[in-house]
Scaffold this motif. Structure first.
Motif, PDB file in Angstrom:
ATOM      1  N   LEU A 160      10.608 -13.095  -1.873  1.00  0.00           N
ATOM      2  CA  LEU A 160      10.182 -12.232  -2.969  1.00  0.00           C
ATOM      3  C   LEU A 160       8.937 -11.449  -2.562  1.00  0.00           C
ATOM      4  O   LEU A 160       7.956 -12.030  -2.109  1.00  0.00           O
ATOM      5  N   VAL A 161       8.995 -10.134  -2.705  1.00  0.00           N
ATOM      6  CA  VAL A 161       7.837  -9.276  -2.462  1.00  0.00           C
ATOM      7  C   VAL A 161       7.655  -8.381  -3.689  1.00  0.00           C
ATOM      8  O   VAL A 161       8.541  -8.278  -4.541  1.00  0.00           O
ATOM      9  N   CYS A 177       5.351  -3.358  -1.614  1.00  0.00           N
ATOM     10  CA  CYS A 177       6.058  -3.660  -0.370  1.00  0.00           C
ATOM     11  C   CYS A 177       7.476  -3.108  -0.415  1.00  0.00           C
ATOM     12  O   CYS A 177       7.999  -2.598   0.579  1.00  0.00           O
ATOM     13  N   GLY A 178       8.093  -3.162  -1.583  1.00  0.00           N
ATOM     14  CA  GLY A 178       9.431  -2.634  -1.750  1.00  0.00           C
ATOM     15  C   GLY A 178       9.525  -1.155  -1.426  1.00  0.00           C
ATOM     16  O   GLY A 178      10.591  -0.661  -1.028  1.00  0.00           O
ATOM     17  N   ALA A 179       8.425  -0.431  -1.562  1.00  0.00           N
ATOM     18  CA  ALA A 179       8.415   1.000  -1.241  1.00  0.00           C
ATOM     19  C   ALA A 179       8.836   1.228   0.209  1.00  0.00           C
ATOM     20  O   ALA A 179       9.649   2.108   0.507  1.00  0.00           O
ATOM     21  N   SER A 180       8.290   0.434   1.126  1.00  0.00           N
ATOM     22  CA  SER A 180       8.658   0.566   2.543  1.00  0.00           C
ATOM     23  C   SER A 180      10.089   0.114   2.782  1.00  0.00           C
ATOM     24  O   SER A 180      10.842   0.744   3.530  1.00  0.00           O
ATOM     25  N   LEU A 181      10.484  -0.985   2.162  1.00  0.00           N
ATOM     26  CA  LEU A 181      11.846  -1.487   2.325  1.00  0.00           C
ATOM     27  C   LEU A 181      12.863  -0.481   1.800  1.00  0.00           C
ATOM     28  O   LEU A 181      13.983  -0.391   2.315  1.00  0.00           O
ATOM     29  N   ILE A 223       6.736  -3.033   8.245  1.00  0.00           N
ATOM     30  CA  ILE A 223       5.733  -4.050   7.935  1.00  0.00           C
ATOM     31  C   ILE A 223       6.017  -4.569   6.531  1.00  0.00           C
ATOM     32  O   ILE A 223       5.835  -3.854   5.541  1.00  0.00           O
ATOM     33  N   VAL A 224       6.472  -5.809   6.443  1.00  0.00           N
ATOM     34  CA  VAL A 224       6.723  -6.431   5.139  1.00  0.00           C
ATOM     35  C   VAL A 224       5.376  -6.972   4.667  1.00  0.00           C
ATOM     36  O   VAL A 224       5.035  -8.135   4.911  1.00  0.00           O
ATOM     37  N   CYS A 225       4.618  -6.095   4.014  1.00  0.00           N
ATOM     38  CA  CYS A 225       3.207  -6.417   3.719  1.00  0.00           C
ATOM     39  C   CYS A 225       3.071  -7.532   2.701  1.00  0.00           C
ATOM     40  O   CYS A 225       2.027  -8.159   2.595  1.00  0.00           O
ATOM     41  N   GLY A 226       4.143  -7.795   1.937  1.00  0.00           N
ATOM     42  CA  GLY A 226       4.131  -8.949   1.038  1.00  0.00           C
ATOM     43  C   GLY A 226       3.652  -8.598  -0.354  1.00  0.00           C
ATOM     44  O   GLY A 226       4.049  -7.594  -0.946  1.00  0.00           O
ATOM     45  N   GLY A 227       2.768  -9.420  -0.865  1.00  0.00           N
ATOM     46  CA  GLY A 227       2.272  -9.254  -2.222  1.00  0.00           C
ATOM     47  C   GLY A 227       2.847 -10.305  -3.136  1.00  0.00           C
ATOM     48  O   GLY A 227       4.058 -10.536  -3.154  1.00  0.00           O
ATOM     49  N   VAL A 228       1.982 -10.947  -3.901  1.00  0.00           N
ATOM     50  CA  VAL A 228       2.414 -12.088  -4.716  1.00  0.00           C
ATOM     51  C   VAL A 228       2.117 -11.871  -6.192  1.00  0.00           C
ATOM     52  O   VAL A 228       2.075 -12.819  -6.970  1.00  0.00           O
ATOM     53  N   THR A 229       1.920 -10.615  -6.575  1.00  0.00           N
ATOM     54  CA  THR A 229       1.516 -10.365  -7.958  1.00  0.00           C
ATOM     55  C   THR A 229       2.697 -10.125  -8.891  1.00  0.00           C
ATOM     56  O   THR A 229       2.508  -9.869 -10.070  1.00  0.00           O
ATOM     57  N   ALA A 230       3.916 -10.175  -8.388  1.00  0.00           N
ATOM     58  CA  ALA A 230       5.105  -9.975  -9.225  1.00  0.00           C
ATOM     59  C   ALA A 230       5.975 -11.223  -9.192  1.00  0.00           C
ATOM     60  O   ALA A 230       6.022 -11.943  -8.201  1.00  0.00           O
TER      61      ALA A 230
END
Length: 309
Positions: free
Chosen positions: A258-259, A263-267, A286-293
């Motif tokens: 889950l990102v 991060c989804g913008a790049s994907l 670069i799957v930069c990640g992010g844990v706020t969602a």
């Protein structure tokens, strides 16, 4: 010892099929605090600790604050993080879970940042979320790992908010002799300060952030990022919030990770905007990640955005 970990760089069959290219994923979402931020922020916190600082103060939309809080806990140094009202409840909870003091202030990051700056005492260190040479040097290490893995991309795709990751990746490309590897900087519409700046030829300051990708919510990119874009082959791409959220859902199905939308913008470039990749055959995202969602939040966003569309 570093506060970040080396992360895998894997080939994605699913994104390869979707884009018609070989797609490599640098999985920065696997960092202990959940995003690439800990590379630069961890390096900066360690440096400030060596200099005798006794408290870390930071401003953040979410992930940078989580990284500072994590670093402070690991180093045994108190942390204060100021976030704007747009920061999700999940991000706030994760910052508190790292035993940091959390202050919510302002409608946007720049207001939270102003308050954070005003809190600084003589023995405090300020950790900027994206505009600091210490951060760029730390973020560059992810390119070092790609080079050590023997993978040489034709292009690097990454998300841009304030420009810290972009500045670090360009530094990493340079120090590995990859000056000729271009970068595609991706943003969501409504948080596209970098795209507008490249188009206009000066650093544009957005009047407001209207994208749900709050981790990209810097109204203006840092001067270093804009300067590097004049020196290093850089292309801009923008995607809708719906495309970013949909990419998060497909990535969760394809890779069981889950990102967040930033991060989804790049994907999204790999899943549905492959024309933006040009003639590149070997693509590094670069799957930069992010844990706020959360999964529920992504589902809700997708439903609301689909109805609007």
């Amino acid at each position: 010892m570093t506060l970040h970990i080396p992360t895998p760089c894997i080939e994605s069959h699913a994104l390869g099929q979707a884009s018609g290219r070989r797609v490599w994923l640098k999985l920065e979402n696997l960092q202990p605090p959940g995003s690439f931020k800990i590379r630069g922020i961890g390096a900066a916190c360690e440096e400030h600790a060596r200099r005798g600082k006794r408290r870390f103060v930071s401003s953040s939309g979410g992930n940078a604050g989580i990284a500072v809080a994590y670093a402070g806990r690991r180093l045994g140094i108190p942390v204060t993080v100021v976030v704007p009202e747009t920061t999700t409840e999940r991000a706030r909870a994760l910052i508190r879970a790292e035993q940091a003091e959390l202050i919510v202030h302002g409608k946007a990051w720049h207001e939270a940042n102003a308050l954070a700056q005003s809190l600084l005492g003589e023995n405090d260190a300020f950790l900027h979320p994206f505009d600091d040479p210490l951060l760029w040097q730390g973020h560059a290490s992810l390119v070092d790992e790609v080079a050590q893995a023997g993978i040489r991309p034709d292009v690097v795709v990454l998300s841009v908010g304030g420009g810290g990751l972009y500045a670090g990746v360009v530094e990493g490309l340079r120090r590995n002799g990859w000056n000729d590897v271009p970068v595609i900087a991706v943003e969501t519409l409504g948080a596209d300060a970098f795209a507008q700046s490249l188009a206009q030829g000066y650093r544009v300051e957005l009047a407001a952030i209207t994208s749900i990708a709050t981790s990209l919510a810097a109204k203006q990119v840092c001067a270093q990022a804009f300067a590097l874009a004049q020196q290093h082959a850089t292309r801009s791409a923008t995607v809708s919030d719906l495309a970013a959220v949909s990419a998060c859902g497909r990535f969760l199905d394809d890779h069981r990770m889950l990102v967040e939308p930033a991060c989804g913008a790049s994907l999204a470039l790999g899943y549905g905007h492959a024309d933006a990749l040009g003639d590149a055959e070997n693509v590094l995202i670069i799957v930069c990640g992010g844990v706020t969602a959360t999964v529920d939040q992504l589902r809700q966003w997708r439903q609301e955005l689909s109805e609007e569309a």
